[in-house]
Scaffold this motif. Structure first.
Motif, PDB file in Angstrom:
ATOM      1  N   VAL A   6      15.023 -23.881  10.517  1.00 15.92           N
ATOM      2  CA  VAL A   6      15.373 -23.594   9.125  1.00 15.92           C
ATOM      3  C   VAL A   6      14.105 -23.776   8.306  1.00 15.92           C
ATOM      4  CG1 VAL A   6      16.571 -24.454   7.077  1.00 15.92           C
ATOM      5  CG2 VAL A   6      17.831 -24.142   9.199  1.00 15.92           C
ATOM      6  N   ILE A   7      13.804 -22.819   7.455  1.00 17.28           N
ATOM      7  CA  ILE A   7      12.578 -22.823   6.658  1.00 17.28           C
ATOM      8  C   ILE A   7      12.901 -22.980   5.176  1.00 17.28           C
ATOM      9  CG2 ILE A   7      10.561 -21.474   5.953  1.00 17.28           C
ATOM     10  CD1 ILE A   7      10.772 -20.004   8.627  1.00 17.28           C
ATOM     11  N   ALA A   8      12.175 -23.866   4.503  1.00 16.36           N
ATOM     12  CA  ALA A   8      12.343 -24.046   3.058  1.00 16.36           C
ATOM     13  C   ALA A   8      10.995 -23.924   2.357  1.00 16.36           C
ATOM     14  CB  ALA A   8      12.965 -25.401   2.759  1.00 16.36           C
ATOM     15  N   ASP A   9      10.871 -22.918   1.509  1.00 16.03           N
ATOM     16  CA  ASP A   9       9.657 -22.711   0.712  1.00 16.03           C
ATOM     17  C   ASP A   9      10.061 -21.874  -0.488  1.00 16.03           C
ATOM     18  OD1 ASP A   9       7.086 -21.516  -0.274  1.00 16.03           O
ATOM     19  OD2 ASP A   9       6.280 -22.634   1.425  1.00 16.03           O
ATOM     20  N   ASP A  10       9.652 -22.274  -1.683  1.00 19.60           N
ATOM     21  CA  ASP A  10      10.108 -21.555  -2.870  1.00 19.60           C
ATOM     22  C   ASP A  10       9.344 -20.256  -3.115  1.00 19.60           C
ATOM     23  OD1 ASP A  10       7.844 -23.125  -3.489  1.00 19.60           O
ATOM     24  OD2 ASP A  10       8.286 -23.019  -5.627  1.00 19.60           O
ATOM     25  N   HIS A  11       8.275 -19.993  -2.368  1.00 23.02           N
ATOM     26  CA  HIS A  11       7.541 -18.736  -2.502  1.00 23.02           C
ATOM     27  C   HIS A  11       8.105 -17.720  -1.499  1.00 23.02           C
ATOM     28  CE1 HIS A  11       4.637 -21.608  -4.291  1.00 23.02           C
ATOM     29  NE2 HIS A  11       4.451 -20.596  -5.124  1.00 23.02           N
ATOM     30  N   MET A  14       5.659 -16.053   0.981  1.00 19.12           N
ATOM     31  CA  MET A  14       5.218 -17.021   1.976  1.00 19.12           C
ATOM     32  C   MET A  14       6.304 -17.221   3.029  1.00 19.12           C
ATOM     33  SD  MET A  14       2.947 -19.219   3.074  1.00 19.12           S
ATOM     34  CE  MET A  14       3.008 -20.549   4.309  1.00 19.12           C
ATOM     35  N   ARG A  15       7.523 -17.348   2.568  1.00 19.77           N
ATOM     36  CA  ARG A  15       8.657 -17.587   3.463  1.00 19.77           C
ATOM     37  C   ARG A  15       8.893 -16.387   4.373  1.00 19.77           C
ATOM     38  NH1 ARG A  15      12.254 -18.824  -0.331  1.00 19.77           N
ATOM     39  NH2 ARG A  15      13.671 -17.059  -0.126  1.00 19.77           N
ATOM     40  N   GLN A  16       8.832 -15.186   3.807  1.00 18.96           N
ATOM     41  CA  GLN A  16       9.063 -13.987   4.601  1.00 18.96           C
ATOM     42  C   GLN A  16       7.959 -13.780   5.633  1.00 18.96           C
ATOM     43  OE1 GLN A  16       9.476 -10.941   1.590  1.00 18.96           O
ATOM     44  NE2 GLN A  16      11.688 -11.305   1.347  1.00 18.96           N
ATOM     45  N   GLY A  17       6.724 -14.061   5.226  1.00 20.05           N
ATOM     46  CA  GLY A  17       5.606 -13.934   6.154  1.00 20.05           C
ATOM     47  C   GLY A  17       5.720 -14.924   7.303  1.00 20.05           C
ATOM     48  N   GLU A  33      16.977 -19.850   5.968  1.00 21.96           N
ATOM     49  CA  GLU A  33      15.856 -19.947   5.034  1.00 21.96           C
ATOM     50  C   GLU A  33      16.400 -20.242   3.648  1.00 21.96           C
ATOM     51  OE1 GLU A  33      14.147 -16.300   3.410  1.00 21.96           O
ATOM     52  OE2 GLU A  33      15.230 -15.196   4.982  1.00 21.96           O
ATOM     53  N   CYS A  34      15.582 -20.909   2.837  1.00 20.70           N
ATOM     54  CA  CYS A  34      16.010 -21.226   1.474  1.00 20.70           C
ATOM     55  C   CYS A  34      14.792 -21.520   0.615  1.00 20.70           C
ATOM     56  CB  CYS A  34      16.971 -22.414   1.469  1.00 20.70           C
ATOM     57  SG  CYS A  34      16.325 -23.880   2.284  1.00 20.70           S
ATOM     58  N   ASP A  55       8.196 -27.159   2.618  1.00 23.50           N
ATOM     59  CA  ASP A  55       7.076 -27.406   1.714  1.00 23.50           C
ATOM     60  C   ASP A  55       7.351 -28.707   0.963  1.00 23.50           C
ATOM     61  OD1 ASP A  55       4.785 -27.135   0.257  1.00 23.50           O
ATOM     62  OD2 ASP A  55       5.432 -25.371  -0.863  1.00 23.50           O
ATOM     63  N   ILE A  56       6.319 -29.264   0.333  1.00 18.80           N
ATOM     64  CA  ILE A  56       6.508 -30.457  -0.500  1.00 18.80           C
ATOM     65  C   ILE A  56       7.014 -30.059  -1.882  1.00 18.80           C
ATOM     66  CG2 ILE A  56       5.359 -32.377  -1.656  1.00 18.80           C
ATOM     67  CD1 ILE A  56       3.393 -32.522   0.617  1.00 18.80           C
ATOM     68  N   SER A  57       6.387 -29.034  -2.452  1.00 18.36           N
ATOM     69  CA  SER A  57       6.709 -28.628  -3.820  1.00 18.36           C
ATOM     70  C   SER A  57       7.832 -27.599  -3.818  1.00 18.36           C
ATOM     71  CB  SER A  57       5.471 -28.030  -4.492  1.00 18.36           C
ATOM     72  OG  SER A  57       4.405 -28.947  -4.481  1.00 18.36           O
ATOM     73  N   MET A  58       9.013 -28.031  -4.246  1.00 15.72           N
ATOM     74  CA  MET A  58      10.165 -27.132  -4.325  1.00 15.72           C
ATOM     75  C   MET A  58      10.970 -27.429  -5.583  1.00 15.72           C
ATOM     76  SD  MET A  58      11.642 -26.821  -0.414  1.00 15.72           S
ATOM     77  CE  MET A  58      11.936 -28.588  -0.235  1.00 15.72           C
ATOM     78  N   PRO A  59      11.615 -26.416  -6.151  1.00 15.95           N
ATOM     79  CA  PRO A  59      12.432 -26.647  -7.355  1.00 15.95           C
ATOM     80  C   PRO A  59      13.718 -27.384  -7.031  1.00 15.95           C
ATOM     81  CG  PRO A  59      12.639 -24.381  -6.607  1.00 15.95           C
ATOM     82  CD  PRO A  59      11.556 -25.003  -5.780  1.00 15.95           C
ATOM     83  N   ARG A  60      14.312 -27.955  -8.064  1.00 17.04           N
ATOM     84  CA  ARG A  60      15.602 -28.666  -8.019  1.00 17.04           C
ATOM     85  C   ARG A  60      15.533 -30.006  -7.290  1.00 17.04           C
ATOM     86  NH1 ARG A  60      20.238 -25.048  -5.853  1.00 17.04           N
ATOM     87  NH2 ARG A  60      21.555 -26.544  -6.969  1.00 17.04           N
TER      88      ARG A  60
END
Length: 210
Positions: A6-11, A14-17, A33-34, A55-60
């Motif tokens: 499971v992948i978490a990245d707000d960009h 970046m996530r799709q790549g 993914e989220c 990622d470290i930097s994510m919203p919410r």
């Protein structure tokens, strides 16, 4: 047997790549993914992946709070942090929080895949710096200032340093306003600060701000 991810990245790009790179490896299966910390926790609980890439930097919800919650709700989670931050403070903070690995976003796809497979196999993967200045800094053991806080207090710490009021903290963590204020007061005492501004300055010096 494939490794579920499971992948978490707000960009989004970046996530799709990242998904495209990982799906090219026959041993890896991206099942979710989220783009934020709250959705990450929901997906991990629902899908039970072998490895979480985040990622470290994510919203919410910041990555550091998300790790705390994931470890509390699913202790067997194998978490690999993928970050742009190469500072020692970030690496140590994520390792102390329970991450199994930390990889920089500038790393090659082959190195990332190797790190995923290592983490899935139960190993720990953290960067070693060859930079002279960084090596000099690392000779002195980094002491995470929030190591004196309980898991719940760390969650409140990161929400407060992100600018949330006690009312908002109570809402996000599903607790009463009084409990949130008590946690906040305990944090101030333990870290020897008197206001949220001082708390933010302390977090900034320790490299713990988003």
């Amino acid at each position: 047997m494939s490794i579920s991810i499971v992948i978490a990245d707000d960009h989004v790009l970046m996530r799709q790549g990242l998904i495209q790179v990982l799906r090219a490896d026959q041993d890896i299966n991206v099942i979710g993914e989220c783009g934020d910390g709250i959705e990450l926790i929901n997906q991990v609980i629902k899908l039970s992946p072998d490895v979480v890439i985040m990622d470290i930097s994510m919203p919410r919800m910041s990555g550091l709070v998300a790790i705390d919650k994931l470890i509390a709700q699913r202790p067997e989670s194998r978490i690999l942090v993928l970050s742009m931050h190469d500072e020692l403070e970030y690496v140590e903070a994520m390792r102390d929080a329970g991450a199994a690995g930390y990889v920089l976003k500038e790393t090659s796809s082959d190195q990332l895949i190797a790190a995923i497979k290592a983490v899935a196999a139960g190993k720990r993967v953290f960067p070693t710096s060859t930079d002279a200045t960084q090596a000099e800094v690392s000779q002195t053991k980094y002491v995470n200032p929030i190591s004196v806080l309980t898991r719940r207090e760390r969650e409140v710490f990161f929400l407060v340093t992100a600018g949330n009021t006690s009312k908002k903290v109570a809402e996000l963590l599903d607790m009463s306003l009084k409990t949130a204020e008590n946690h906040r007061s305990n944090i101030y005492k333990k870290l020897q600060v008197n206001s949220s501004a001082e708390l933010v300055r302390l977090a900034g010096k320790a490299g713990l701000l988003e």
